[in-house]
Scaffold this motif. Structure first.
Motif, PDB file in Angstrom:
ATOM      1  N   SER A 160       0.834  -1.209   0.000  1.00 57.36           N
ATOM      2  CA  SER A 160       0.000   0.000   0.000  1.00 57.36           C
ATOM      3  C   SER A 160       0.868   1.257   0.000  1.00 57.36           C
ATOM      4  O   SER A 160       0.538   2.254  -0.644  1.00 57.36           O
ATOM      5  N   ALA A 161       2.009   1.211   0.709  1.00 60.49           N
ATOM      6  CA  ALA A 161       2.904   2.371   0.703  1.00 60.49           C
ATOM      7  C   ALA A 161       3.483   2.594  -0.690  1.00 60.49           C
ATOM      8  O   ALA A 161       3.652   3.730  -1.138  1.00 60.49           O
ATOM      9  N   GLU A 162       3.772   1.481  -1.377  1.00 63.48           N
ATOM     10  CA  GLU A 162       4.308   1.584  -2.726  1.00 63.48           C
ATOM     11  C   GLU A 162       3.263   2.202  -3.659  1.00 63.48           C
ATOM     12  O   GLU A 162       3.574   3.043  -4.493  1.00 63.48           O
ATOM     13  N   ARG A 163       1.995   1.794  -3.492  1.00 66.73           N
ATOM     14  CA  ARG A 163       0.944   2.386  -4.327  1.00 66.73           C
ATOM     15  C   ARG A 163       0.765   3.860  -4.013  1.00 66.73           C
ATOM     16  O   ARG A 163       0.545   4.674  -4.894  1.00 66.73           O
ATOM     17  N   ARG A 164       0.881   4.230  -2.731  1.00 58.02           N
ATOM     18  CA  ARG A 164       0.750   5.651  -2.355  1.00 58.02           C
ATOM     19  C   ARG A 164       1.876   6.463  -2.993  1.00 58.02           C
ATOM     20  O   ARG A 164       1.675   7.564  -3.474  1.00 58.02           O
ATOM     21  N   ARG A 165       3.083   5.872  -2.977  1.00 57.55           N
ATOM     22  CA  ARG A 165       4.217   6.575  -3.566  1.00 57.55           C
ATOM     23  C   ARG A 165       4.002   6.767  -5.077  1.00 57.55           C
ATOM     24  O   ARG A 165       4.230   7.835  -5.632  1.00 57.55           O
ATOM     25  N   ARG A 166       3.525   5.716  -5.721  1.00 57.75           N
ATOM     26  CA  ARG A 166       3.319   5.838  -7.166  1.00 57.75           C
ATOM     27  C   ARG A 166       2.187   6.810  -7.477  1.00 57.75           C
ATOM     28  O   ARG A 166       2.234   7.541  -8.464  1.00 57.75           O
ATOM     29  N   ALA A 167       1.174   6.818  -6.627  1.00 51.65           N
ATOM     30  CA  ALA A 167       0.081   7.774  -6.835  1.00 51.65           C
ATOM     31  C   ALA A 167       0.614   9.208  -6.725  1.00 51.65           C
ATOM     32  O   ALA A 167       0.228  10.089  -7.497  1.00 51.65           O
ATOM     33  N   ALA A 168       1.524   9.433  -5.766  1.00 53.48           N
ATOM     34  CA  ALA A 168       2.087  10.775  -5.599  1.00 53.48           C
ATOM     35  C   ALA A 168       2.859  11.206  -6.847  1.00 53.48           C
ATOM     36  O   ALA A 168       2.764  12.358  -7.302  1.00 53.48           O
ATOM     37  N   VAL A 169       3.596  10.260  -7.409  1.00 53.69           N
ATOM     38  CA  VAL A 169       4.334  10.553  -8.647  1.00 53.69           C
ATOM     39  C   VAL A 169       3.356  10.867  -9.783  1.00 53.69           C
ATOM     40  O   VAL A 169       3.514  11.841 -10.525  1.00 53.69           O
TER      41      VAL A 169
END
Lengths: 112, 365
Positions: free
Chosen positions: A33-42
């Protein structure tokens, strides 16, 4: 190819639930989920140009427009088709205005 | 349990079959090449999918008819026709394999029609949920006729797309053309698709089975494949052969994208997804070696039109120097604009307003 999958943890193609953009690089060390949040931010750095926002939601993404229109997106690669559907605009990375906006963001980032 | 379900379960337990696409314009010599390849013992465990037996003229190979559309060849290969939907033909053959109703095979050679665009075939194999676990794409082999190749490339966009999609470019009938014509066609092919290995073929030479067997999916061959892509990088001076004329290939040209710093994978994925969503049909081929932040080894990415294969790793940099280099073969896209966009999206620290250096290879004589 089984060996490749084990080594890389990355597989998938367009049109499938898993996607080639999943889980490589720095994001691979994060929780899913943290990885998805990071990609969403990008992604939001670009999506903001179209008045859209991507958020991580229940192992998926939600794409939302300024008017509240939204769509659920299973994987990173499907973002653009949904973005075009929600906005009625084409999302073209070769559009000079888009490139200039991304370069201006970089420039601001360097100064900031 | 119904037989079809049992067959499907059995098929899912087998390793994936490598699929080679053999393509080329009408009359280019695909069938002749196929017949010579099938005589090689290294390809004994192959199945062949063709459009019509009659077109292939394969009668003298035939030793046993299994049923209406499947035969066993003298070489041990299975030969099967595509009468309708490619997906159904592939699934049917896979079910027969799993059930032991045809001899086990580990490779499938799919001969296209002369007017086929290989990209939708790749799409069928890579993106279809029912097929993608049973098959994997191997080399795309494109046959180009030395006698008529120049004319076909000028007149038929299908011919250009077939050459652009190739991993191996076979120049056939070189004994029927003069040396100047053969050189001219080969130079055009080199400019159009610099990453493909080029092989000259005449009636006296037996083709090397590495045409089919060595591909990017095999760990042992991978390093050599990537080294060849990188050695083919635009930068070699093709302008010396004359004034560049991209319109001779309908605006198709090969160019190189570069980055000297490690890429953020999420940014790269976002950019490439966005590019392919809008310009997928114009990106005929993409092959690259990526330097990804947080990953120790080089990552190989390649695709055909809007499809990207599963990225794989190399164990080391071919020349010992980490750097991102992506060869793109595209129709109607301006290389400088693509590079500038790539840099703007993927390098958050890049200096604003500075387009990345683009080394471009123009197509033409």
């Amino acid at each position: 190819m089984g060996g490749d999958e084990a080594m890389c943890g990355l597989c998938g193609t367009f049109g499938a639930a898993d996607h080639w953009t999943d889980g490589l690089g720095e994001g691979a060390a994060l929780s899913p989920s943290a990885e998805r949040r990071r990609r969403a931010a990008v992604a939001n750095e670009v999506l903001a140009l179209y008045g859209l926002k991507l958020t991580e939601w229940a192992n998926r993404f939600t794409l939302t427009g300024r008017t509240g229109k939204s769509a659920v997106v299973d994987q990173f690669g499907a973002v653009w088709a949904e973005a075009e559907r929600l906005t009625g605009r084409t999302c073209d990375p070769l559009d000079p205005a888009v490139i200039e906006a991304m370069e201006a963001r970089q420039y601001a980032g360097r100064r900031g | 349990m119904p037989a079809a379900v049992a067959d499907a379960l059995a098929a899912s337990a087998l390793p994936p079959v490598t699929v080679n696409i053999l393509t080329g314009f009408l009359g280019s010599g695909k069938t002749s090449l196929l017949k010579r390849l099938l005589a090689r013992p290294e390809l004994r465990d192959s199945a062949v999918l063709i459009n019509e037996f009659g077109e292939v003229g394969i009668d003298h190979f035939l030793v046993e008819e299994i049923d209406d559309d499947v035969v066993l060849l003298k070489s041990g290969c299975i030969c099967c026709t595509i009468r309708g939907d490619l997906k159904e033909a592939l699934l049917d053959l896979d079910r027969r394999r799993a059930a032991g109703r045809v001899p086990a095979f580990g490779r499938l050679i799919l001969e296209t029609t002369g007017l086929a665009d290989p990209a939708p075939i790749v799409a069928t194999l890579v993106a279809d949920p029912a097929l993608r676990h049973h098959f994997r794409i191997g080399n795309i082999v494109t046959v180009v006729d030395a006698v008529n190749g120049e004319r076909n490339l000028d007149a038929h966009p299908e011919s250009v797309r077939q050459a652009a999609a190739a991993d191996r470019l076979i120049l056939s009938k070189i004994d029927l053309a003069d040396a100047w014509t053969v050189d001219l066609v080969e130079r055009r092919l080199a400019a159009l698709n610099p990453t493909a290995d080029r092989v000259r073929l005449d009636e006296s030479r037996t083709p090397d089975v590495s045409l089919i067997l060595d591909d990017i999916h095999d760990a042992e061959a991978r390093r050599g494949e990537v080294a060849r892509w990188l050695a083919s990088e635009p930068g070699e001076d093709h302008h010396r052969h004359g004034h560049p004329d991209v319109n001779r290939h309908g605006g198709v040209r090969a160019f190189l994208l570069t980055a000297e710093k490690p890429l953020d994978w999420a940014r790269f994925g976002l950019w490439l997804s966005m590019l392919l969503n809008r310009h997928g049909t114009e990106v005929l081929r993409l092959k690259g070696l990526l330097w990804i932040r947080g990953v120790d080894t080089p990552v190989v990415v390649q695709g055909v039109q809007h499809l990207i294969h599963k990225p794989v790793h190399l164990d080391a940099w071919p020349d010992g120097i980490p750097a991102t280099r992506i060869v793109v073969i595209a129709q109607g896209l301006d290389p400088a604009t693509v590079q500038r966009s790539f840099t703007a999206f993927t390098d958050p620290q890049a200096r604003a307003g500075r387009p990345g250096e683009t080394l471009e290879r123009h197509v033409g004589g």
